[in-house]
Design a protein around this motif. Sequence first.
Motif, mmCIF file in Angstrom:
data_model
loop_
_atom_site.group_PDB
_atom_site.id
_atom_site.type_symbol
_atom_site.label_atom_id
_atom_site.label_comp_id
_atom_site.label_asym_id
_atom_site.label_seq_id
_atom_site.Cartn_x
_atom_site.Cartn_y
_atom_site.Cartn_z
ATOM 1 N N ASP A 79 4.959 -16.522 -44.629
ATOM 2 C CA ASP A 79 3.900 -15.390 -43.417
ATOM 3 C C ASP A 79 2.784 -15.352 -43.408
ATOM 4 N N ILE A 80 2.127 -15.728 -45.104
ATOM 5 C CA ILE A 80 1.575 -15.959 -45.033
ATOM 6 C C ILE A 80 0.213 -17.189 -44.972
ATOM 7 N N VAL A 81 0.745 -17.827 -45.125
ATOM 8 C CA VAL A 81 0.863 -19.226 -44.745
ATOM 9 C C VAL A 81 0.293 -20.051 -43.384
ATOM 10 N N GLN A 82 1.017 -19.132 -42.914
ATOM 11 C CA GLN A 82 1.123 -19.206 -40.984
ATOM 12 C C GLN A 82 -0.265 -18.866 -40.257
ATOM 13 N N ARG A 83 -0.142 -17.475 -41.395
ATOM 14 C CA ARG A 83 -0.907 -17.181 -41.542
ATOM 15 C C ARG A 83 -2.596 -18.265 -41.297
ATOM 16 N N ILE A 84 -2.910 -18.161 -42.451
ATOM 17 C CA ILE A 84 -4.083 -18.725 -43.262
ATOM 18 C C ILE A 84 -4.016 -20.891 -42.109
ATOM 19 N N ALA A 85 -2.938 -21.250 -41.637
ATOM 20 C CA ALA A 85 -2.703 -22.480 -40.781
ATOM 21 C C ALA A 85 -3.428 -21.886 -39.507
ATOM 22 N N ASP A 86 -3.313 -20.609 -38.583
ATOM 23 C CA ASP A 86 -3.792 -20.077 -37.384
ATOM 24 C C ASP A 86 -4.874 -19.729 -37.666
ATOM 25 N N ASP A 87 -5.708 -19.384 -38.733
ATOM 26 C CA ASP A 87 -6.976 -19.068 -38.948
ATOM 27 C C ASP A 87 -7.972 -20.234 -39.218
ATOM 28 N N LEU A 88 -7.164 -21.527 -39.467
ATOM 29 C CA LEU A 88 -8.039 -22.331 -39.433
ATOM 30 C C LEU A 88 -7.815 -23.445 -37.892
ATOM 31 N N GLY A 89 -6.546 -22.967 -37.244
ATOM 32 C CA GLY A 89 -6.463 -23.399 -36.335
ATOM 33 C C GLY A 89 -5.799 -24.448 -35.875
ATOM 34 N N ILE A 90 -5.027 -24.695 -36.979
ATOM 35 C CA ILE A 90 -4.853 -26.409 -37.308
ATOM 36 C C ILE A 90 -2.616 -25.849 -37.026
ATOM 37 N N PRO A 91 -2.010 -26.955 -37.103
ATOM 38 C CA PRO A 91 -0.578 -26.239 -37.793
ATOM 39 C C PRO A 91 0.098 -26.759 -38.934
ATOM 40 N N LEU A 92 0.769 -25.630 -39.436
ATOM 41 C CA LEU A 92 1.575 -25.251 -40.023
ATOM 42 C C LEU A 92 2.641 -26.778 -40.923
ATOM 43 N N SER A 242 -11.539 -20.928 -50.517
ATOM 44 C CA SER A 242 -12.037 -19.517 -49.365
ATOM 45 C C SER A 242 -11.649 -19.420 -48.029
ATOM 46 N N ALA A 243 -11.545 -19.921 -47.670
ATOM 47 C CA ALA A 243 -10.332 -20.149 -46.294
ATOM 48 C C ALA A 243 -9.293 -18.816 -46.938
ATOM 49 N N VAL A 244 -7.857 -19.219 -47.347
ATOM 50 C CA VAL A 244 -7.641 -18.602 -47.816
ATOM 51 C C VAL A 244 -7.796 -17.199 -48.294
ATOM 52 N N ASN A 245 -8.352 -17.184 -48.905
ATOM 53 C CA ASN A 245 -8.831 -15.892 -49.238
ATOM 54 C C ASN A 245 -9.573 -15.122 -48.335
ATOM 55 N N ALA A 246 -10.116 -15.471 -47.017
ATOM 56 C CA ALA A 246 -10.593 -15.210 -45.831
ATOM 57 C C ALA A 246 -9.371 -14.832 -44.879
#
Length: 274
Positions: A79-92, A242-246
């Motif tokens: 759930d967490i890493v999918q959200r990070i990828a989504d926030d970056l706008g790139i696939p996981l 920083s992106a992960v923390n965001a």
Amino acid sequence: MTPSRTRLALVAVLGAGSLALSGCAVLGPQLGGSAAGETTPLVDSLDLVNPGQLTVCSDIPYPPFEFMQGSDLVGYDIDIVQRIADDLGIPLSVVDSSFEAIESGSSLTGCDINASSISITEARQQIMAFSVPYLDDDLVLVAEEGSGITDLESAQGKRVGVQAATTGEAFAEENGLAPIQFEDGGMQMEALRAGTVEAVLGNQSVVLYNVKDDPQYEVVAELPTGEQLGVAVAPDKAKLLSAVNASLQGMEEDGTLDESRARWFGEAATEGDQ
């Protein structure tokens, strides 16, 4: 305290100190692209191992953090890493890696992020950079009812299963046990059910999840080690960290982190945040 009450009390601790973001460097929403696969110059500057996608190393299966549910990879970490990828706008992309490689940091040569229920320790902080903590996760000792194991002292000389390279293994050795190592958490729990070991020692999040439907097992020792879990990146990846923390901050603020905790650990897991 009965086993069921013990489990509930322990699970309630899981969310107690998950995020403390003050003082952390956080990059805002400008990180993401407008659609999956569409990146911004800032995303391109993250020096991803595979440009245009977020590559994550996890030790699979390790329920409830990362495991297969049918044909889908699911879990709290997912759930967490999918959200990070989504926030970056790139696939996981998730890579199955041994925990030894993750714990040693060597997996970060082929992955951008390590996310696999990793306890933040001083030794690991020497080789990896950690996000803000996203889960509190002490250790427990679990045995079958009537086994004669009632605490750490009575576990001396018994067959106690641990996962190799984990804080559970280190704790067992430091406290005079002679632990039997297993490559992954699934094998550790199967050994308990098969009677190969008489008890298991490990993080409460994983151990209690695996015995929640087995009333013959009980928590015989609660071991408050103060452990906290974090996402890890290579030490030179400050922008990525920083992106992960965001993303973690965003999940905390919009309630999705509480939703994920409740999904994988039960409603009691969010009580500590109230």
